[in-house]
Design an enzyme around this catalytic site. Structure first.
Site, PDB file in Angstrom:
ATOM      1  CD  GLU A 210      -0.367  -6.120  -1.280  1.00 38.62           C
ATOM      2  OE1 GLU A 210       0.788  -6.146  -0.766  1.00 38.62           O
ATOM      3  OE2 GLU A 210      -0.041  -4.853  -1.827  1.00 38.62           O
TER       4      GLU A 210
ATOM      5  CG  ASP B 205       2.374  -6.563   1.909  1.00 40.35           C
ATOM      6  OD1 ASP B 205       2.831  -7.212   0.507  1.00 40.35           O
ATOM      7  OD2 ASP B 205       1.828  -5.338   2.509  1.00 40.35           O
TER       8      ASP B 205
ATOM      9  CB  ILE C 236       7.050  -5.532  -1.602  1.00 42.91           C
ATOM     10  CG1 ILE C 236       7.716  -6.216  -2.485  1.00 42.91           C
ATOM     11  CG2 ILE C 236       7.460  -3.797  -1.888  1.00 42.91           C
ATOM     12  CD1 ILE C 236       8.568  -5.881  -3.596  1.00 42.91           C
ATOM     13  CG  ASP C 237       3.223  -2.687   3.930  1.00 41.97           C
ATOM     14  OD1 ASP C 237       2.457  -2.523   3.521  1.00 41.97           O
ATOM     15  OD2 ASP C 237       3.229  -1.515   4.475  1.00 41.97           O
TER      16      ASP C 237
ATOM     17  CB  THR D  23       3.474  -2.314  -4.386  1.00 42.02           C
ATOM     18  OG1 THR D  23       3.791  -3.205  -3.619  1.00 42.02           O
ATOM     19  CG2 THR D  23       4.356  -2.444  -5.649  1.00 42.02           C
TER      20      THR D  23
ATOM     21  CG  ASP E 119      -0.902  -3.281   3.575  1.00 45.38           C
ATOM     22  OD1 ASP E 119      -0.312  -3.555   3.166  1.00 45.38           O
ATOM     23  OD2 ASP E 119      -1.669  -3.300   3.508  1.00 45.38           O
TER      24      ASP E 119
HETATM   25  C1  LIP Z   1       0.353  -0.248   0.948  1.00 49.25           C
HETATM   26  C2  LIP Z   1      -0.436  -0.116   2.793  1.00 49.25           C
HETATM   27  C3  LIP Z   1      -0.802   1.506   2.632  1.00 49.25           C
HETATM   28  C4  LIP Z   1      -0.806   1.806   2.322  1.00 49.25           C
HETATM   29  C5  LIP Z   1      -0.921   1.473   0.463  1.00 49.25           C
HETATM   30  C6  LIP Z   1      -0.758  -0.047   0.423  1.00 49.25           C
HETATM   31  P1  LIP Z   1       1.303  -2.208  -0.175  1.00 49.25           P
HETATM   32  O1  LIP Z   1       0.948  -1.123   0.986  1.00 49.25           O
HETATM   33  O2  LIP Z   1       1.394  -0.338   3.244  1.00 49.25           O
HETATM   34  O3  LIP Z   1      -0.243   1.680   4.477  1.00 49.25           O
HETATM   35  O4  LIP Z   1      -1.947   3.098   1.961  1.00 49.25           O
HETATM   36  O5  LIP Z   1      -2.409   2.353  -0.521  1.00 49.25           O
HETATM   37  O6  LIP Z   1      -2.392  -0.875   0.695  1.00 49.25           O
HETATM   38  O7  LIP Z   1       0.426  -1.971  -1.169  1.00 49.25           O
HETATM   39  O8  LIP Z   1       2.127  -0.769  -0.597  1.00 49.25           O
HETATM   40  O9  LIP Z   1       1.734  -2.985  -0.465  1.00 49.25           O
END
Ligand code: LIP
Length: 316
Positions: free
Chosen positions: A91, A112, A114-115, A117, A243
């Protein structure tokens, strides 16, 4: 717990898979990714609740922290040191991991760090380290670790999905009327007026039809909830390959389906996903969404190409 959970990625017999160019020892990949995700989870746990600040990326609500970059670097450098010939997609684009490239037959790690964030920044405990290993364009290994909630999801192709070492299955729900659906209310979709109406109309449609609609702020967490049977379906028009790379395998290995929200095949680079406990539920979700679809710029397209079909409905 971690050791036990990760043992589920290892089959009893040795698995060696012939990739297009290289011979891939998936066991070795599993051992290495477990070791690194364990270290990364310690780092994420230690940083939770002590955020020093954040930066923004594409817009004021697209957040990144030093911890995202540190974890990605830890994972990619560690994996690359062991598997230098593999492909890396991450990412944050650190340690030479590319953000925009085509998925090939080559062994590919999709990371990823941190999914969720935004959740991490706010101390809302839905933040996961998510790693998918793909080979011949299909997912082989998945690991999703939420260290604050102590949840470790693992899956290996054809060998099932696990939570903290225990086998998990989807709910088996076939009726949308009896379902709990996950949907992300992504800020960029809401801010772009041509997408807002579609997003909200879909949310209302789901709310009216299903038992409930929920959002976690983490695509992989949403898919883990479907895999473990706590939610029945999930769909989103926005997420990136990182993601989705782990969650797609977790749902499938738990007995669920992953497809395009318009009903076609799931394409990890398309920024579109629909996951469901059963094919029957998946079809009902697809029917409800109908032509209220959003198409973002694909992950494997060079930046700057116009997004096809993105303005079917206009804001007033
Ligand atoms: C997040 C995604 C989430 C989406 C967020 C963002 P991140 O990933 O998991 O589904 O709606 O906008 O993309 O940016 O926290 O890795």
């Amino acid at each position: 717990m971690f050791r036990f959970a990760c043992l589920r990625l290892l089959p009893l017999e040795k698995a060696s898979i012939r990739g297009s160019a290289t011979h891939v020892d998936v066991d070795q990949c599993a051992v290495e990714v477990c070791r690194l995700v364990d270290r990364a989870a310690g780092h994420l746990r230690a940083a939770s609740g002590k955020i020093r600040g954040f930066e923004t990326k594409l817009n004021s609500k697209d957040l990144v922290t030093a911890t995202d970059r540190e974890i990605e670097e830890l994972l990619i450098k560690g994996l690359r040191g062991r598997f230098p010939e593999h492909v890396y997609i991450g990412e944050e684009g650190t340690a030479g991991a590319s953000t925009g490239r085509k998925l090939t037959e080559e062994p590919t790690w999709i990371v990823d760090p941190i999914d969720g964030t935004t959740n991490f920044v706010h101390g809302f405990h839905c933040s996961c380290i998510s790693v998918g290993f793909w080979l011949n364009k299909q997912p082989e290994l998945a690991i999703c670790h939420n260290p604050t909630l102590e949840l470790i999801f693992t899956a290996r192709r054809n060998r099932g999905a696990y939570l903290n070492g225990e086998s998990i299955r989807t709910s088996g729900q076939t009726e949308l009327e009896r379902s709990l659906i996950m949907q992300e209310l992504n800020a960029e979709n809401l801010e772009r007026c041509e997408h807002r109406d579609i997003l909200l109309a879909n949310a209302v449609g789901m709310l009216l039809k299903a038992h409930a609609l929920r959002t976690t702020g983490s695509a992989v967490m949403d898919m883990c909830l479907v895999a473990m049977g706590a939610a029945d379906g999930y769909y989103e028009f926005y997420p990136h390959a990182w993601d989705l790379a782990a969650g797609a395998l977790l749902v499938r290995e738990a007995g669920g389906v992953v497809m395009d929200p318009a009903g076609g095949e799931f394409d990890i680079m398309s920024r579109r996903v629909l996951a469901a406990a059963t094919p029957e539920l998946g079809s009902q979700m697809v029917r409800l969404l109908g032509d209220r679809q959003i198409y973002h710029h694909r992950d494997d397209e060079p930046p700057g190409n116009p997004t096809p079909n993105s303005s079917r409905i206009r804001c007033v």
